[in-house]
Design an enzyme around this catalytic site. Structure first.
Site, mmCIF file in Angstrom:
data_model
loop_
_atom_site.group_PDB
_atom_site.id
_atom_site.type_symbol
_atom_site.label_atom_id
_atom_site.label_comp_id
_atom_site.label_asym_id
_atom_site.label_seq_id
_atom_site.Cartn_x
_atom_site.Cartn_y
_atom_site.Cartn_z
ATOM 1 N N HIS A 20 42.938 50.899 50.801
ATOM 2 C CA HIS A 20 44.296 51.445 50.760
ATOM 3 C C HIS A 20 45.218 50.543 51.580
ATOM 4 C CE1 HIS A 20 43.051 55.643 49.497
ATOM 5 N NE2 HIS A 20 41.901 55.193 49.977
ATOM 6 N N HIS A 60 37.328 50.280 47.358
ATOM 7 C CA HIS A 60 38.776 50.054 47.306
ATOM 8 C C HIS A 60 39.332 50.090 48.720
ATOM 9 C CE1 HIS A 60 38.021 54.385 47.039
ATOM 10 N NE2 HIS A 60 39.135 54.532 47.714
#
Ligand code: AMP
Ligand code: ZN
Length: 118
Positions: free
Chosen positions: A104, A102
């Protein structure tokens, strides 16, 4: 990956507010935002780190990042110029807690005092 929280969100087993999605990526608000608009870009398939993601998905990844940033920056209240950082932690030593790749997106403002490791 049965027990992976981001796989569960990708499969729709856990609800979340999807900000943007394309065939291979989606974005959702971070559950513990460090600033208003803190958002995660997540691949729908389970890759542990960036090293596991095929480079052929890079275009779709950047599409998801750019469309998401355009949306979240519009949604943040006016008042000072808004910028953003992209942060990607790979492996425990670099602070990765959720073992599903992932990125941010951290909205930034002049003088906000946020420290982002670079
Ligand atoms: P890291 O693995 O350190 O890059 O960070 C994992 C991030 O995932 C943290 O910022 C968490 O707040 C966030 N997070 C964990 N579970 C969820 C969830 N169910 N929905 C949204 N964000 C989450
Ligand atoms: Zn997963």
């Amino acid at each position: 990956m049965d027990d992976c929280i981001f796989c569960k969100i990708a499969r729709g087993e856990i609800g979340s507010k999807i900000i943007y999605e394309n065939d291979n990526f989606f974005s959702i608000p971070d559950a513990n935002p460090i600033v208003e608009g803190h958002t995660l870009i997540i691949p729908k398939k389970h890759f542990k780190t960036l090293l596991d993601m095929p480079s052929t998905l890079a275009g779709e990844l950047f599409d998801c990042i750019k469309k998401t940033v355009e949306k979240i920056i519009k949604n943040i209240n006016a008042g000072g110029s808004v910028g953003f950082n992209i942060v990607n932690n790979n492996f425990k030593a670099a602070g990765q807690v959720v073992n599903h790749l992932h990125f941010h997106i951290i909205p930034r403002r002049d003088g906000d005092g946020i420290k982002v490791i670079a």
